[in-house]
Write an enzyme that holds these catalytic residues in place. Structure first.
Site, mmCIF file in Angstrom:
data_model
loop_
_atom_site.group_PDB
_atom_site.id
_atom_site.type_symbol
_atom_site.label_atom_id
_atom_site.label_comp_id
_atom_site.label_asym_id
_atom_site.label_seq_id
_atom_site.Cartn_x
_atom_site.Cartn_y
_atom_site.Cartn_z
ATOM 1 N N SER A 119 -15.177 -30.685 -9.573
ATOM 2 C CA SER A 119 -14.096 -30.893 -8.876
ATOM 3 C C SER A 119 -14.907 -30.323 -7.253
ATOM 4 C CB SER A 119 -13.123 -29.856 -8.592
ATOM 5 O OG SER A 119 -11.972 -29.491 -7.815
ATOM 6 N N TYR A 143 -8.815 -22.629 -10.804
ATOM 7 C CA TYR A 143 -8.603 -23.743 -10.819
ATOM 8 C C TYR A 143 -10.276 -24.325 -11.495
ATOM 9 C CZ TYR A 143 -9.257 -28.630 -9.739
ATOM 10 O OH TYR A 143 -9.470 -30.089 -10.521
ATOM 11 N N LYS A 147 -13.328 -25.250 -13.439
ATOM 12 C CA LYS A 147 -14.134 -25.539 -13.368
ATOM 13 C C LYS A 147 -16.081 -25.787 -13.148
ATOM 14 C CE LYS A 147 -11.683 -29.213 -13.340
ATOM 15 N NZ LYS A 147 -11.700 -30.543 -14.436
HETATM 16 C C1 WQD Z 1 -4.815 -30.114 0.416
HETATM 17 C C2 WQD Z 1 -4.806 -30.198 2.087
HETATM 18 C C3 WQD Z 1 -3.226 -27.439 2.052
HETATM 19 C C4 WQD Z 1 0.583 -29.475 0.358
HETATM 20 C C5 WQD Z 1 -7.343 -30.467 -4.570
HETATM 21 C C6 WQD Z 1 -6.638 -30.261 -5.807
HETATM 22 C C7 WQD Z 1 -7.556 -29.809 -7.051
HETATM 23 C C8 WQD Z 1 -8.871 -30.283 -6.738
HETATM 24 C C9 WQD Z 1 -9.202 -30.208 -4.703
HETATM 25 C C10 WQD Z 1 -10.278 -32.718 -7.861
HETATM 26 C C11 WQD Z 1 -4.691 -28.332 2.095
HETATM 27 C C12 WQD Z 1 -2.489 -28.713 2.554
HETATM 28 C C13 WQD Z 1 -0.972 -29.703 1.182
HETATM 29 C C14 WQD Z 1 1.795 -29.458 0.973
HETATM 30 C C15 WQD Z 1 0.450 -29.073 3.602
HETATM 31 N N1 WQD Z 1 -9.073 -31.743 -6.263
HETATM 32 N N2 WQD Z 1 -1.032 -28.742 2.226
HETATM 33 N N3 WQD Z 1 1.043 -29.165 2.498
HETATM 34 O O1 WQD Z 1 -6.227 -27.442 -2.287
HETATM 35 O O2 WQD Z 1 -7.409 -28.955 -1.408
HETATM 36 O O3 WQD Z 1 -6.821 -29.546 -3.660
HETATM 37 O O4 WQD Z 1 -8.254 -31.231 -4.097
HETATM 38 O O5 WQD Z 1 -10.417 -31.618 -8.555
HETATM 39 O O6 WQD Z 1 -7.359 -30.789 -7.782
HETATM 40 O O7 WQD Z 1 -5.616 -29.910 -5.903
HETATM 41 O O8 WQD Z 1 -5.209 -30.323 -2.498
HETATM 42 O O9 WQD Z 1 -3.890 -31.970 -2.200
HETATM 43 O O10 WQD Z 1 -2.765 -29.450 -2.482
HETATM 44 O O11 WQD Z 1 -3.913 -30.281 -0.757
HETATM 45 O O12 WQD Z 1 -0.468 -28.716 4.258
HETATM 46 O O13 WQD Z 1 2.709 -29.667 1.307
HETATM 47 O O14 WQD Z 1 -2.874 -30.206 2.059
HETATM 48 O O15 WQD Z 1 -3.183 -26.001 1.992
HETATM 49 O O16 WQD Z 1 -4.916 -27.982 2.618
HETATM 50 P P1 WQD Z 1 -6.062 -29.230 -2.434
HETATM 51 P P2 WQD Z 1 -3.577 -30.313 -2.114
#
Ligand code: WQD
Length: 320
Positions: A119, A143, A147
């Site tokens: 990841s 997390y 990884k």
């Molecule tokens: C994306 C962006 C939040 C929800 C993911 C996977 C993890 C890894 C990496 C594979 C962030 C913002 C989110 C919301 C928001 N992938 N957000 N409002 O945290 O980047 O990690 O990709 O391994 O498994 O979880 O993904 O979709 O949670 O957030 O503003 O209601 O959207 O702050 O910047 P993240 P995410």
């Protein structure tokens, strides 16, 4: 090749299974069905087990023999950044015991090919806009730690007993390659946003004061179909004698802010909806997008879909 796909009944795993079969490989899925759905698998066989459990190793050794498995694509893992910050022990137990059990069984059964789902979370909060694989990884949530440790475990197995392995560092996976394979887990931005719109609730933007162009977090959104194809390229690479690298970013190389994703959703669905700018979320880096030069030059793989394709494919797969 005959490939065991752990997490194969999951959102990403089922796309990988279909890509394998389309490319002429045979697939067997392994999943505990805590999030996965057997309906996604069609006639692909399913082995239902919790990979982190005591009994998994012996069961795997038997499954490798019964199905004449040549290689493993290991996707099964807990993957919520926020959940891992709140419950780190669960993440270490689930994600690391699974890898340990898998490697013990593969060594015993002499299964010598492994594609490991890693990841972008391994990078933590990099000081560069685009991060390359040789960046000094400093994960900022459990997390991401699991990884990075998983990658180290692959490397040690490779040195100890010749396991041929590639780790793919996924960036933000979204979209749907098939109408029945939408991401139904409301755990990531795009499904969360569509779920909020369907429930006529505001989409929450976690922080609008980040050091980015529009103040919202930047991520590299990769279409799940492109991601599945990257696994096929990785399998082909393992068949090569000389392999210079074992870790590859899987992204588009283009960062998109949360507000840009929301704007794309607005353009795709053509209707207004509420958005709330709220506080930052613990464990978030401001910006994370991929330098994809290594995967493009070494595996010959390049993402074919953009953010609009991703959002539209999710919308079409969830609005029928
Ligand atoms: C994306 C962006 C939040 C929800 C993911 C996977 C993890 C890894 C990496 C594979 C962030 C913002 C989110 C919301 C928001 N992938 N957000 N409002 O945290 O980047 O990690 O990709 O391994 O498994 O979880 O993904 O979709 O949670 O957030 O503003 O209601 O959207 O702050 O910047 P993240 P995410």
């Amino acid at each position: 090749m005959k490939i065991l796909v752990t997490g194969g009944a999951g959102y990403i795993g089922s796309h990988v299974v279909r890509a394998l079969v389309s490319a002429g490989h045979q697939a067997v899925a392994l999943d505990d069905l805590s999030n996965g759905k057997q309906s996604r698998l069609g006639d692909t066989p399913l082995i239902q087990v919790d990979l982190a459990s005591e009994k998994a190793t012996a069961l795997l050794v038997q499954a490798f023999k019964d199905h004449s498995i040549d290689g493993v694509i290991h996707l099964a893992a807990r993957k919520s950044v926020g959940e891992s910050v709140a419950n780190p022990e669960y993440y270490y137990q689930q994600n690391l015991n699974s890898v340990t059990n898998l490697l013990v069984a593969m060594r015993e059964a002499k299964v010598m090919n492994m594609v490991f789902s890693s990841s972008a979370a391994t990078y933590g909060s990099p000081e560069v806009a685009q991060v390359a694989e040789d960046y000094n990884c400093q994960p900022i949530n459990p997390y991401g730690e699991t990884k990075l440790i998983g990658e180290w475990m692959m490397s040690s197995a490779s040195k100890a007993w010749g396991l041929k392995t590639v780790s793919l560092r996924y960036f933000n996976v979204a979209g749907a390659g098939f109408s029945d394979l939408a991401d139904t887990g409301v755990a990531n931005l795009i499904p969360i946003a569509f779920n909020a719109i369907a429930n006529e609730e505001p989409i929450q933007v976690f922080g609008s004061d980040w050091p980015t162009e529009d103040g919202s977090c930047v991520r590299d959104y990769i279409h799940v179909q492109d991601l599945a194809d990257a696994h096929l390229a990785a399998l082909d690479y393992l068949a090569q004698e000389n392999r210079e690298y074992s870790v590859f970013n899987v992204g588009t190389g283009t960062g998109s802010s949360v507000l840009a994703v929301i704007d794309t959703i607005h353009k795709v669905i053509g209707k207004d909806f509420a958005v709330d700018l709220v506080d930052r979320r613990p464990g978030d880096p401001a910006a994370l997008s991929a330098d994809v030069s290594r995967i493009e030059s070494t595996l010959g793989w390049k993402a074919k879909h953009n953010l609009q394709d991703i959002v539209k494919s999710h919308y079409l797969a969830t609005s029928n």
